[in-house]
Design an enzyme around this catalytic site. Structure first.
Site, PDB file in Angstrom:
ATOM      1  N   ASP A   1      -2.384  46.867  -0.361  1.00 30.59           N
ATOM      2  CA  ASP A   1      -3.257  45.783   0.080  1.00 30.59           C
ATOM      3  C   ASP A   1      -4.208  45.961   1.152  1.00 30.59           C
ATOM      4  O   ASP A   1      -3.792  46.863   2.164  1.00 30.59           O
ATOM      5  CB  ASP A   1      -2.221  44.651   0.870  1.00 30.59           C
ATOM      6  CG  ASP A   1      -2.706  43.374   0.842  1.00 30.59           C
ATOM      7  OD1 ASP A   1      -4.044  43.423   1.438  1.00 30.59           O
ATOM      8  OD2 ASP A   1      -2.187  42.281   0.803  1.00 30.59           O
TER       9      ASP A   1
ATOM     10  N   SER B   1      -2.338  34.636  -0.162  1.00 22.49           N
ATOM     11  CA  SER B   1      -2.862  35.339   1.207  1.00 22.49           C
ATOM     12  C   SER B   1      -2.451  34.021   2.249  1.00 22.49           C
ATOM     13  O   SER B   1      -1.470  33.953   2.412  1.00 22.49           O
ATOM     14  CB  SER B   1      -4.238  35.177   1.198  1.00 22.49           C
ATOM     15  OG  SER B   1      -4.729  35.977   2.348  1.00 22.49           O
TER      16      SER B   1
ATOM     17  N   HIS C   1      -5.188  43.478  -2.276  1.00 27.16           N
ATOM     18  CA  HIS C   1      -5.078  42.051  -1.884  1.00 27.16           C
ATOM     19  C   HIS C   1      -5.148  41.189  -3.096  1.00 27.16           C
ATOM     20  O   HIS C   1      -4.277  40.275  -3.216  1.00 27.16           O
ATOM     21  CB  HIS C   1      -6.155  41.666  -0.747  1.00 27.16           C
ATOM     22  CG  HIS C   1      -5.767  40.368  -0.138  1.00 27.16           C
ATOM     23  ND1 HIS C   1      -4.387  40.161   0.352  1.00 27.16           N
ATOM     24  CD2 HIS C   1      -6.156  39.296   0.098  1.00 27.16           C
ATOM     25  CE1 HIS C   1      -4.419  38.922   1.013  1.00 27.16           C
ATOM     26  NE2 HIS C   1      -5.547  38.420   0.611  1.00 27.16           N
TER      27      HIS C   1
END
Length: 817
Positions: A745, A672, A779
């Site tokens: 995601d 991330s 994610h």
């Protein structure tokens, strides 16, 4: 060699060229890969159960989760609507954590009762009744969500036949005050089939703005058409009902609606109901939709309207809505509401003496709300003791400063007392979190006379040492009841007595797996702790791993740290290929930025696509290598690139000085915002041989209304947005980089297109790059096949480009730009 003095943006023709180079090279698909056996053995290790203590503290439910669901679970049908992901077959969230086994443990003697759960159970939403004699849970099947109840006396469970729960949104199940009846959100029994997808669109998909400003974050899974709206209404709508847990009788009440929240008052006769209304938004998730906030009785009759809240589409960045928010029941009163309301129109930039008002209104709700407190800064939280005192916190965003006050709502003439005041990121001075219990269905702070109890991580320069304190509300002084010793990591779980004499902890050491214990304080502190569980070590092969907390300073004097992991059987003095894994954080001052996080006294446990698996392949790991970005909140990112490069160089230099790292064989990785960091480090330094960037955002022009803690929009700070976007420096990345991303995601800002476009830009400039898009993954990666494959990719990439990389000239190994 990459230039360090100054930043030069690529010319626009080069950027355009990078976007246009879409020459496709097809690779033969070879299926999902598996990592080495030693990695699979850890992935397949038994799961250590989690503990859920009953309100009466005499029983514990031990929950065994399914750590890695099969990809088939993730491949179930999914509707992406209004910020939610819905499985239409079961009318439930598409992806959720669930348990597959339950065990009931008696606190008094440690005996256990294994609960006979249904075959293929997917257990979630466990709720205790207030008297601790029963518990309920949801079981998600292929076509519905069932409601089950259990008896703690016998350990027997049973399905309440004919009850189909709607777990899509809101509070699906709540125990009533009689400890027998359940308040349930049902799939409406009389609803028809789902709206069919139109073959021909009946109308264009239209949006319109009124001309008033309203910044929009890059949310995922939003509504896109009238058909989406119809589907959302269909699956999110519930029917409230009272369900008798003994007889199974179902008594519906009120009209079906989209219930964003249904909260039972302590008296058991009133409900705080929040219903979502049209018009829906195509730019915001359903939390911003118009709301009707009302008090109902348990027959569905309207008692009081708290607020009609419009679509929250004009809330300033870091601002709040102007109407009532944080609405809740006061747990020590039969039916008293408390909420906050902005005094500054919700605008954090507006200069006012007080930002929020805290209001209270008692049943029968016929009078006017009474103001009980004003906060100088933004109201951030409120909680209550079981004796009625109220804790209120406010937050000043520029200094990141949080203060907590205590008031007695029954005595408005008594001045508030400030009990804590600190930088929110100051872990060393964190007083801890008040210990709570369930009081008439609500969490309330345990108050024993003038004392409450505080549990915290106990952060210190030596690492975390969890604690339990008693805190006197009159003297405002804390008294230490328990402190984890320096050779273990033992954290507080729950009180067993209101006086704090007995409590449960979870203890682990570098050589011992986590287990639960009963401990004692005060005059009984000398008593030996009593083991509640004796879970075997699920990963004994990891006990040879060595850990060390390392601190050092970077060039500007800011203290940094990492946890050094060394592989089993490491020989002192051997220089190893090294992985730096990090996630940058912003701070307002160097002192707070330099604080140590984590503990080396935990039992090493590795799961998911963790970078710690590199230990099993002979790497050293600089874990959580701090990358502090220090500055004023408004402009802190102006020097983001310079600061992360400085931090990375300091980490490598320290590990090299210690004799454990081969500076010519160092890789960097992150997930991330850590992936964003990774790409920037490769673009702006020659410190690393290769990188792994998972689920990142690389082009900040695609997040124009801010990212992470950045407050400015791209129109206010265009140079900054370009400077920190590694996409704009794709031509500078000449180290191999592995990009991975979930195809679905769900995180704000990290659209899959971020990795796809980054790959195209890098490929267009001749970089060595590999892109792995994971079907059905969000994610964070969850499916077993996905996790195994990502680990295979990570290990293979660094084995090729870091561990076995050819030597490079010495003057390039620690160069920075």
């Amino acid at each position: 060699m990459k230039a360090h003095n100054g930043f030069r943006f690529p010319s626009m023709p080069l950027v355009i060229l990078a976007l246009l180079l879409f020459t496709d090279i097809s690779f033969a698909q070879q299926g999902y890969k598996k990592p080495p056996k030693e990695v699979l053995d850890i992935l397949n290790a038994p799961v250590t159960p989690a503990a859920l203590v009953s309100p009466t503290r005499d029983n514990i439910l031990l929950l065994t989760s399914l750590r890695y669901p099969p990809l088939a679970d993730l491949a179930q049908p999914m509707l992406r609507l209004a910020g939610r992901r819905i499985n239409p077959a079961s009318n439930s969230p598409h992806r959720f954590q669930y348990s597959v086994a339950l065990t009931l443990k008696r606190v008094a003697d440690g005996s256990e009762v294994k609960i006979d759960v249904p075959p293929g159970a997917k257990i979630s939403g466990i709720e205790w009744s207030d008297d601790g004699k029963h518990f309920s849970f949801s079981n998600t099947t292929a076509n519905r969500v069932e409601l089950w109840v259990g008896d703690t006396t016998t350990g027997k469970i049973r399905n309440l036949k004919g009850v189909a729960i709607n777990t899509t949104i809101g509070n699906p199940v709540t125990w009533m005050d009689d400890n027998r009846t359940l308040l349930v959100q049902l799939v409406p029994p009389t609803r028809g089939p789902a709206p069919p997808t139109p073959v021909v669109p009946p109308e264009p998909n239209t949006q319109e703005s009124s001309g008033r400003p309203g910044p929009v974050r890059t949310y995922e899974d939003l509504l896109k058409s009238p058909h989406h709206e119809s589907l959302y209404e269909y699956y999110a709508t519930s029917q409230l009902a009272l369900v008798d847990s003994t007889t199974g009788r179902v008594t519906p009440f009120g009209k079906p609606a989209i219930f964003h929240g249904v909260d039972l008052a302590p008296d058991g006769h009133h409900l705080l109901v929040t219903r979502l209304q049209k018009p829906f938004s195509y730019l915001f998730p359903d939390g911003a939709f118009p709301k009707e906030v009302e008090v109902w009785d348990t027959k569905g009759k309207l008692v009081y309207k708290v607020a009609s809240l419009p679509l929250a589409d004009q809330v300033p960045i870091d601002g709040v809505i102007t109407g009532p928010r944080s609405i809740r029941w006061r747990p020590s009163e039969p039916a008293t509401l408390v909420w906050a309301r902005a005094l500054d129109n919700g605008d954090p930039k507006k200069k006012v003496p007080h930002r929020d008002s805290v209001l209270m209104l008692k049943a029968p709700f016929t009078g006017q709300p009474v103001e009980i407190f004003k906060t100088e800064q933004r109201f951030s939280d409120a909680s209550f003791t079981d004796k009625g005192l109220m804790f209120i916190s406010d937050y000043e965003r520029d200094k990141r400063w949080v203060r907590t006050f205590i008031i007695d709502p029954a005595k408005p003439e008594t001045p508030a007392k400030m009990i804590w005041s600190r930088n929110r990121q100051d872990r060393y001075n964190d007083p801890g979190t008040p210990v709570t219990r369930t009081l008439t269905g609500h969490r309330a702070i345990i108050q024993n006379g003038d004392w409450i109890f505080l549990a915290g991580n106990g952060a210190s320069p030596e690492g975390d040492r969890p604690f339990l304190d008693g805190f006197n509300l009159k003297t405002l002084k804390a008294e230490r009841l328990f402190h984890s010793d320096a050779n273990s990591y033992e954290s507080f779980v729950a009180l067993l007595s209101d006086d704090g004499i007995q409590f449960i902890t979870r203890r682990e050491t570098p050589t011992e797996a986590p287990n639960y214990f009963v401990r004692f304080s005060g005059d009984s502190a000398a008593r030996e702790p009593r083991a509640l569980t004796n879970f075997p070590d699920p990963m004994p092969q990891l006990r040879g791993i060595k850990k060390q907390l390392v601190t050092y300073k970077r060039a500007d004097g800011v203290q940094c740290s990492f946890t050094l992991y060394l592989p089993p059987n490491y020989k002192e003095g051997t220089r190893l290929p090294t992985v730096v894994w990090a996630y940058p954080l912003e701070f307002t001052d160097a002192g707070t930025a330099g604080q140590v996080t984590g503990s080396t006294q935990k039992a090493t446990s590795i799961g998911g696509p963790s970078h710690l698996f590199f230990l099993l392949e002979g790497y050293a790991i600089l874990d959580n290598a701090t990358m502090p970005v220090v500055g004023t909140p408004e402009t802190v990112n102006n020097t983001y690139v310079e600061q992360i490069v400085m931090s990375a160089k300091a980490a490598i230099d320290k590990a090299t000085e210690m004799g454990v790292t081969d500076p010519d064989r160092v890789g960097v990785g992150g997930h991330s915002y850590g992936a964003f960091m990774t790409a920037n480090l490769l673009a702006h330094s020659d410190l690393f041989r290769a990188g792994i960037a998972r689920s990142g955002a690389y082009n900040r022009t695609l997040t124009p209304f801010g990212f992470q803690s950045e407050r400015r929009t791209i129109w206010e700070a265009p140079e900054l947005y370009l400077k920190v976007s590694p996409f704009m420096f794709a031509s500078k990345i000449n180290e191999p980089i592995l990009l991975t991303h979930g195809e679905v995601d769900d995180n704000t800002g990290t659209y899959p297109i971020q990795s796809e476009r980054m790959y195209q830009a890098l490929k267009g400039h001749g970089a060595t790059v590999r892109l792995v898009m994971l079907p059905h993954e969000a994610h964070g990666y969850a499916g077993r096949e996905s996790i195994e494959h990502v680990l295979y990719e990570m290990l293979s990439w660094f084995d090729k480009y870091v561990k076995n990389a050819p030597s490079r000239t010495k003057d390039a190994t620690t160069d920075q730009r």
